[in-house]
Motif scaffolding. Structure first.
Motif, mmCIF file in Angstrom:
data_model
loop_
_atom_site.group_PDB
_atom_site.id
_atom_site.type_symbol
_atom_site.label_atom_id
_atom_site.label_comp_id
_atom_site.label_asym_id
_atom_site.label_seq_id
_atom_site.Cartn_x
_atom_site.Cartn_y
_atom_site.Cartn_z
ATOM 1 N N GLY A 1 0.800 -1.659 0.195
ATOM 2 C CA GLY A 1 -0.323 -0.118 0.174
ATOM 3 C C GLY A 1 1.145 1.292 -0.118
ATOM 4 O O GLY A 1 2.215 1.003 0.506
ATOM 5 N N ALA A 2 0.321 2.411 -0.006
ATOM 6 C CA ALA A 2 0.579 3.659 -0.310
ATOM 7 C C ALA A 2 1.487 3.574 1.269
ATOM 8 O O ALA A 2 3.047 4.310 1.569
ATOM 9 C CB ALA A 2 0.038 4.985 -0.270
ATOM 10 N N ILE B 1 -1.279 16.227 -0.831
ATOM 11 C CA ILE B 1 -2.155 14.988 -0.974
ATOM 12 C C ILE B 1 -3.344 15.754 -2.178
ATOM 13 O O ILE B 1 -3.620 16.723 -1.961
ATOM 14 C CB ILE B 1 -2.937 14.902 0.223
ATOM 15 N N ASP C 1 1.271 12.764 -2.610
ATOM 16 C CA ASP C 1 0.643 11.076 -3.023
ATOM 17 C C ASP C 1 -0.721 11.592 -3.848
ATOM 18 O O ASP C 1 -1.864 12.210 -3.050
ATOM 19 C CB ASP C 1 0.021 11.577 -1.156
ATOM 20 N N VAL D 1 -2.518 9.085 -4.865
ATOM 21 C CA VAL D 1 -3.908 7.865 -4.734
ATOM 22 C C VAL D 1 -4.783 8.097 -4.544
ATOM 23 O O VAL D 1 -5.486 6.510 -5.560
ATOM 24 C CB VAL D 1 -3.700 7.155 -3.228
ATOM 25 N N TYR D 2 -5.785 8.884 -4.761
ATOM 26 C CA TYR D 2 -6.499 9.376 -5.438
ATOM 27 C C TYR D 2 -6.671 9.533 -6.774
ATOM 28 O O TYR D 2 -7.785 10.461 -7.298
ATOM 29 C CB TYR D 2 -7.727 10.145 -4.583
ATOM 30 N N SER E 1 -2.124 3.520 -5.216
ATOM 31 C CA SER E 1 -2.628 2.212 -4.328
ATOM 32 C C SER E 1 -3.389 1.921 -4.961
ATOM 33 O O SER E 1 -4.130 2.531 -6.032
ATOM 34 C CB SER E 1 -2.710 3.122 -3.330
ATOM 35 N N ARG F 1 -3.509 -5.392 0.068
ATOM 36 C CA ARG F 1 -2.060 -4.435 0.709
ATOM 37 C C ARG F 1 -0.832 -4.062 -0.833
ATOM 38 O O ARG F 1 0.511 -5.072 -0.849
ATOM 39 C CB ARG F 1 -1.733 -4.820 1.820
ATOM 40 N N GLY F 2 -1.687 -2.955 -1.622
ATOM 41 C CA GLY F 2 -0.278 -2.662 -2.702
ATOM 42 C C GLY F 2 -0.632 -1.289 -3.322
ATOM 43 O O GLY F 2 -1.625 -0.776 -2.957
ATOM 44 N N TYR G 1 -13.895 12.041 -0.096
ATOM 45 C CA TYR G 1 -14.928 12.269 1.405
ATOM 46 C C TYR G 1 -14.818 13.733 1.298
ATOM 47 O O TYR G 1 -14.889 14.531 -0.130
ATOM 48 C CB TYR G 1 -13.453 12.256 2.084
HETATM 49 C C1 LIG Z 1 -4.289 10.513 1.131
HETATM 50 C C2 LIG Z 1 -4.089 8.917 1.530
HETATM 51 N N1 LIG Z 1 -2.673 8.370 1.737
HETATM 52 C C3 LIG Z 1 -2.411 6.433 2.279
HETATM 53 C C4 LIG Z 1 -3.762 6.157 2.311
HETATM 54 C C5 LIG Z 1 -2.869 4.624 2.671
HETATM 55 O O1 LIG Z 1 -3.601 3.963 1.921
HETATM 56 P P1 LIG Z 1 -2.693 2.310 1.069
HETATM 57 O O2 LIG Z 1 -4.164 1.835 1.655
HETATM 58 O O3 LIG Z 1 -2.573 2.480 0.172
HETATM 59 O O4 LIG Z 1 -1.666 1.699 2.538
HETATM 60 C C6 LIG Z 1 -4.649 6.716 2.297
HETATM 61 C C7 LIG Z 1 -5.523 5.847 2.590
HETATM 62 O O5 LIG Z 1 -6.501 6.434 3.408
HETATM 63 C C8 LIG Z 1 -5.148 8.237 2.334
HETATM 64 O O6 LIG Z 1 -6.383 8.370 1.987
#
Ligand SMILES: Cc1ncc(COP(=O)(O)O)c(C=O)c1O
Length: 525
Positions: free
Chosen positions: A190-191, A269, A301, A303-304, A342, A354-355, A444
């Protein structure tokens, strides 16, 4: 025997030493001697007082007090369904799509089923196999297995399976129109795994620190606390859609330096959690300007990146950096960027597998070797999680057998999220004392709730922050579990609640509205 006598003597001596008039102990030691009972030495059991203070100090609100209360209520409901005014807990506290009924993408799971059970590939005839799986599923499973050395049950390279990293590099190159190199990619758990590595590298004591956006995702403050390093908050501006102010970032850097804290890193983020904001190219350029001036490693970051609405384009930080480096030769050569992605978010929602990956830009071979050493201490990320990263960045392409079904599933998830986001946003806009920025991306909403003096006083009397009190009351009345804004940090004197818009259906939105109206009336000043 000699040992036993020595122990008995020790007990006698200790008892005598402590006794100073304590006949009970002396009597005990005499009895012990008489019966020659061995009295083994005993160390003190460890208690919370013995725990590493950094671990004790770390806080993680998305699994904090309110979610714990939600778990207790869930148990209560299971034992006695009539005991609460609602029939289930709505987990709006965490971006965990598949906990909230999001279906896994079929293509992913079909491929994963084959790599987990290669007997299906090896023992069925091609005709039998083709009845069960489409040809592109079979091909991908064969390739993923081959890349992993034949079994996903074996440790992989600590940096991640080389073939999967090649797929990630291709994805980044296509996304940004800029080359990417598999040697710069690390596959991680995961991230969160990437964040742990990078912060551990550059944030190791209170004398160095990391700039984090406020409101932030609590992973950052928690990881900094674990490393005993300083969190250097910069505030996002709510009124202008949670925008980033580069001047303020620079002021935070200067102030930290004045206080003897060296800022080493800055977290961005984008799209934002919890804000849902998406940064413009100009915003990102301004952040790089500060990073270049003060030598900050930028942690992007992202991830979104798949969770964008309303046609606001997500632009990766790497792409903006490469443009800056081309248009202003020399000015940004020193910039170092780590960008994260992620499988947990987007339409994948495979949080439990978990990747993730991080791409390192601008780091020397020497630094990369240290990161590799760090990664190798935990051997390797889960190999099926790594395979899912490959699947995420390389979904079925147009013309391939699984394409249509895959697109249909992706679009359905995306549309449902978009619809729920706008429904919830409209609901918040209609509530007294609540304001909420329109979400552009992520999963969110972070509405601001102007709690009354009466509500604030009531919270204080219960030893809670005002937003925590609101969340607790909401949970106890409706079963909706959210996270108090204080867990993400917020401008002092303001109160927020973070909620995901992942929960299916609309009844829970209606029951939140009803709750709010009652709460508001009961707490009027
Ligand atoms: C902004 C942000 N970064 C990282 C993560 C962690 O993600 P992961 O499940 O890939 O570890 C999240 C999880 O909600 C997140 O919202």
């Amino acid at each position: 025997m000699l040992g036993r006598i020595a122990i008995v003597r020790n007990v006698q001596r200790t008892a005598l030493k402590r006794s100073t008039g304590c006949s009970v102990l002396r009597q005990f030691s005499v009895q012990a001697a008489l019966f020659k009972q061995p009295v083994p030495p005993k160390g003190r059991s460890k208690t919370v007082d013995d725990i590493n203070k950094c671990v004790l100090n770390a806080k993680y609100a998305v699994r904090g007090r309110i979610p714990l209360l939600a778990e207790a209520l869930k148990t209560q409901l299971a034992e006695n369904p009539e005991s609460l005014p609602f029939s289930k807990i709505i987990n709006a506290n965490i971006g965990n799509p598949q906990q909230l009924d999001q279906k896994p993408l079929s293509f992913y799971r079909q491929v994963i089923s084959l790599i987990q059970n290669p007997d299906i590939l090896n023992q069925l005839s091609p005709a039998e196999l083709s009845k069960l799986y489409k040809p592109d599923v079979i091909e991908r499973a064969q390739r993923l297995l081959k890349d992993a050395g034949g079994s996903v049950g074996a440790y992989s390279q600590s940096q991640g399976v080389a073939g999967y990293r090649e797929t990630v590099a291709d994805f980044i190159a296509n996304r940004d129109g800029e080359p990417a190199n598999a040697n710069d990619i690390f596959l991680t758990s995961g991230a969160s795994g990437s964040v742990a590595h990078i912060l551990q590298l550059f944030c190791s004591s209170p004398e160095n620190g990391c700039l984090i956006p406020i409101p932030q995702y609590p992973l950052y403050t928690a990881t900094l606390a674990l490393n005993n390093a300083s969190a250097l908050p910069y505030f996002l501006d709510e009124e202008s859609g949670w925008s980033t102010d580069p001047q303020q970032i620079e002021d935070v850097v200067k102030d930290a330096i004045k206080r003897g804290v060296t800022p080493t890193t800055i977290v961005v983020i984008n799209p934002g959690n919890p804000t849902g904001a998406i940064l413009s190219a100009e915003n990102i350029e301004a952040i790089f300007e500060v990073a270049a001036r003060y030598g900050l490693v930028v942690i992007a970051d992202e991830v979104y990146q798949e969770n964008g609405f309303d046609d606001v384009e997500f632009i990766s930080m790497k792409k903006v950096l490469r443009v800056l480096q081309k248009t202003q030769p020399g000015a940004y050569d020193n910039v170092q960027l780590v960008s994260l992605h992620s499988i947990s978010k987007g339409v994948s929602g495979e949080c439990g597998q978990r990747g993730g990956y991080m791409e390192l830009v601008g780091f020397s071979e020497e630094v990369k070797q240290v990161i590799l050493k760090l990664a190798s201490i935990s051997l390797c990320p889960v190999v099926t999680g790594q395979a899912l990263v490959d699947l995420m960045v390389s979904p079925p392409k147009e013309g391939e057998p699984s394409y249509e079904q895959d697109q249909k599933e992706r679009n359905a998830i995306h549309e449902a999220l978009k619809e729920r986001a706008s429904l919830l946003h409209r609901a918040f806009q209609s509530l007294e004392g609540v304001s909420c920025q329109k979400p552009l991306g992520a999963m969110y909403l972070f509405p601001k709730i102007d709690l009354s003096k009466k509500a604030i006083a009531k919270a204080g009397s219960l030893g809670m922050t005002p937003d925590e009190y609101y969340c607790k009351e909401l949970l106890e009345a409706t079963g909706i579990c959210t996270v108090p804004g204080s867990g993400f940090h917020q401008v002092p004197g303001t109160f927020h609640v973070r909620t995901t818009f992942l929960a299916p259906g609309t009844e829970w939105i209606e029951s939140w509205k009803e709750f709010h109206e009652k709460f508001w009336d009961a707490h009027r000043d």
